[in-house]
Design a protein around this motif. Structure first.
Motif, PDB file in Angstrom:
ATOM      1  N   SER A  13      62.862  40.740  27.097  1.00 10.65           N
ATOM      2  CA  SER A  13      62.756  41.879  28.007  1.00 10.65           C
ATOM      3  C   SER A  13      61.622  41.754  29.022  1.00 10.65           C
ATOM      4  N   GLU A  14      60.697  40.865  28.816  1.00 11.57           N
ATOM      5  CA  GLU A  14      59.558  40.740  29.717  1.00 11.57           C
ATOM      6  C   GLU A  14      59.662  39.465  30.531  1.00 11.57           C
ATOM      7  N   GLN A  15      59.143  39.512  31.737  1.00 11.59           N
ATOM      8  CA  GLN A  15      59.061  38.317  32.579  1.00 11.59           C
ATOM      9  C   GLN A  15      57.695  37.677  32.347  1.00 11.59           C
ATOM     10  N   LEU A  16      57.685  36.455  31.942  1.00 10.32           N
ATOM     11  CA  LEU A  16      56.450  35.735  31.670  1.00 10.32           C
ATOM     12  C   LEU A  16      55.791  35.334  32.979  1.00 10.32           C
ATOM     13  N   LYS A  17      54.495  35.619  33.073  1.00 12.93           N
ATOM     14  CA  LYS A  17      53.711  35.207  34.232  1.00 12.93           C
ATOM     15  C   LYS A  17      52.687  34.183  33.755  1.00 12.93           C
ATOM     16  N   GLU A  18      52.298  33.295  34.644  1.00  9.51           N
ATOM     17  CA  GLU A  18      51.363  32.254  34.252  1.00  9.51           C
ATOM     18  C   GLU A  18      50.032  32.820  33.780  1.00  9.51           C
ATOM     19  N   GLU A  19      49.630  33.962  34.300  1.00  9.09           N
ATOM     20  CA  GLU A  19      48.360  34.549  33.856  1.00  9.09           C
ATOM     21  C   GLU A  19      48.437  35.108  32.431  1.00  9.09           C
ATOM     22  N   ASP A  20      49.631  35.149  31.859  1.00 13.62           N
ATOM     23  CA  ASP A  20      49.808  35.585  30.475  1.00 13.62           C
ATOM     24  C   ASP A  20      49.511  34.456  29.483  1.00 13.62           C
ATOM     25  N   ILE A  21      49.226  33.278  30.002  1.00 12.09           N
ATOM     26  CA  ILE A  21      49.134  32.087  29.162  1.00 12.09           C
ATOM     27  C   ILE A  21      47.704  31.573  29.079  1.00 12.09           C
ATOM     28  N   ASN A  22      47.304  31.246  27.876  1.00 17.96           N
ATOM     29  CA  ASN A  22      46.047  30.542  27.642  1.00 17.96           C
ATOM     30  C   ASN A  22      46.403  29.057  27.509  1.00 17.96           C
ATOM     31  N   TRP A  23      46.007  28.256  28.499  1.00 21.61           N
ATOM     32  CA  TRP A  23      46.387  26.847  28.547  1.00 21.61           C
ATOM     33  C   TRP A  23      45.395  25.975  27.790  1.00 21.61           C
ATOM     34  N   VAL A  24      45.925  24.999  27.083  1.00 24.74           N
ATOM     35  CA  VAL A  24      45.113  23.997  26.392  1.00 24.74           C
ATOM     36  C   VAL A  24      45.671  22.628  26.776  1.00 24.74           C
ATOM     37  N   LEU A  25      44.794  21.727  27.186  1.00 19.49           N
ATOM     38  CA  LEU A  25      45.190  20.368  27.523  1.00 19.49           C
ATOM     39  C   LEU A  25      44.305  19.417  26.731  1.00 19.49           C
ATOM     40  N   THR A  26      44.918  18.571  25.934  1.00 18.60           N
ATOM     41  CA  THR A  26      44.141  17.669  25.097  1.00 18.60           C
ATOM     42  C   THR A  26      43.623  16.493  25.917  1.00 18.60           C
ATOM     43  N   VAL A  27      42.421  16.069  25.573  1.00 19.06           N
ATOM     44  CA  VAL A  27      41.839  14.834  26.108  1.00 19.06           C
ATOM     45  C   VAL A  27      41.150  14.123  24.953  1.00 19.06           C
ATOM     46  N   PRO A  28      41.129  12.789  24.984  1.00 21.14           N
ATOM     47  CA  PRO A  28      40.495  12.052  23.888  1.00 21.14           C
ATOM     48  C   PRO A  28      38.988  12.295  23.837  1.00 21.14           C
ATOM     49  N   ALA A  29      38.467  12.459  22.660  1.00 21.72           N
ATOM     50  CA  ALA A  29      37.027  12.649  22.475  1.00 21.72           C
ATOM     51  C   ALA A  29      36.230  11.437  22.964  1.00 21.72           C
ATOM     52  N   ILE A  30      36.853  10.261  22.952  1.00 21.53           N
ATOM     53  CA  ILE A  30      36.142   9.042  23.352  1.00 21.53           C
ATOM     54  C   ILE A  30      35.997   8.909  24.871  1.00 21.53           C
ATOM     55  N   TRP A  31      36.698   9.751  25.635  1.00 20.05           N
ATOM     56  CA  TRP A  31      36.604   9.662  27.088  1.00 20.05           C
ATOM     57  C   TRP A  31      35.244  10.124  27.562  1.00 20.05           C
ATOM     58  N   ASN A  32      34.789   9.523  28.643  1.00 23.62           N
ATOM     59  CA  ASN A  32      33.529   9.971  29.242  1.00 23.62           C
ATOM     60  C   ASN A  32      33.808  11.219  30.090  1.00 23.62           C
ATOM     61  N   ASP A  33      32.735  11.825  30.591  1.00 20.41           N
ATOM     62  CA  ASP A  33      32.888  13.070  31.346  1.00 20.41           C
ATOM     63  C   ASP A  33      33.705  12.887  32.619  1.00 20.41           C
ATOM     64  N   ALA A  34      33.603  11.724  33.261  1.00 22.87           N
ATOM     65  CA  ALA A  34      34.368  11.476  34.492  1.00 22.87           C
ATOM     66  C   ALA A  34      35.868  11.480  34.208  1.00 22.87           C
ATOM     67  N   ALA A  35      36.293  10.843  33.114  1.00 21.42           N
ATOM     68  CA  ALA A  35      37.712  10.806  32.760  1.00 21.42           C
ATOM     69  C   ALA A  35      38.205  12.201  32.385  1.00 21.42           C
ATOM     70  N   LYS A  36      37.388  12.963  31.650  1.00 22.42           N
ATOM     71  CA  LYS A  36      37.772  14.331  31.286  1.00 22.42           C
ATOM     72  C   LYS A  36      37.901  15.208  32.531  1.00 22.42           C
ATOM     73  N   GLN A  37      36.965  15.053  33.469  1.00 22.46           N
ATOM     74  CA  GLN A  37      37.013  15.824  34.707  1.00 22.46           C
ATOM     75  C   GLN A  37      38.239  15.447  35.535  1.00 22.46           C
ATOM     76  N   PHE A  38      38.581  14.170  35.557  1.00 18.71           N
ATOM     77  CA  PHE A  38      39.763  13.701  36.263  1.00 18.71           C
ATOM     78  C   PHE A  38      41.014  14.389  35.722  1.00 18.71           C
ATOM     79  N   MET A  39      41.143  14.440  34.406  1.00 23.46           N
ATOM     80  CA  MET A  39      42.306  15.068  33.776  1.00 23.46           C
ATOM     81  C   MET A  39      42.338  16.567  34.089  1.00 23.46           C
TER      82      MET A  39
END
Length: 191
Positions: free
Chosen positions: A157-183
């Motif tokens: 019954s509801e229309q989903l809007k992107e602001e209704d979503i809490n987004w999570v994107l995984t990145v490897p713990a071994i990546w440096n800050d530059a690679a994490k920022q790139f992603m």
């Protein structure tokens, strides 16, 4: 993690500092996929999580191979996962695949690159180059769009809007800050 804490407007029954659902994109080295958990379902059953089933040959999985096929213009997404794999094989059989961009297991190219910059390029299977951020953004957009489509199918019954979503994107713990920022920047590029 990319997260938004926004007011949900018409979902007044939900606390104003929470989202309707959590959407996680697992962008893996070999396989990628997504999963969602609606807040109302989490409250009654915290283990209830939905994801897409990908099929390739005799394989069924909640993740698809991290492979992307991009059209010859270098900007237009064609396919991802098993579908990209199959289409690229078909293109090689017929000839003409040389103009297409086919990237396989490209995530760790970020980790292996020294001097990572925003305009760094990746080589595809035939050694053609594209800006890495374009490749990552197209793959993330595909996963995001698939997740949004499935989430909307679960709402009646509801229309989903992107602001209704809490987004999570995984990145490897071994990546440096530059690679994490790139992603992070590639994800922000697709909204």
């Amino acid at each position: 993690m990319i997260s938004k804490a926004l007011t949900l407007g018409k979902f007044d029954h939900i606390a104003s500092n929470t989202n309707l659902l959590v959407a996680a994109i697992d962008f893996g080295t070999t396989y990628s996929g997504w999963a969602i958990s609606f807040k109302h379902e989490y409250k009654s059953n915290p283990t209830k999580v939905s994801g897409k089933h990908y099929y390739g040959g005799r394989v069924a999985s909640l993740k698809a191979p991290t492979k992307i096929l991009i059209q010859p213009d270098g900007r237009t997404f064609d396919s991802f996962g098993y579908e990209a794999e199959d289409k690229y094989i078909e293109l090689t059989r017929k000839g003409g695949h040389e103009n297409w961009y086919y990237f396989s297991r490209f995530k760790m190219m970020l980790y292996e690159k020294t001097g990572l910059t925003r305009n760094i390029k990746l080589e595809d299977e035939t050694h053609k180059q594209l800006v890495a951020k374009t490749v990552f953004a197209l793959a993330i957009r595909y996963l995001k769009d698939e997740m949004l489509k499935e989430s909307q199918n679960q709402l009646t019954s509801e229309q989903l809007k992107e602001e209704d979503i809490n987004w999570v994107l995984t990145v490897p713990a071994i990546w440096n800050d530059a690679a994490k920022q790139f992603m992070r920047e590639a994800a922000v590029k697709v909204g």
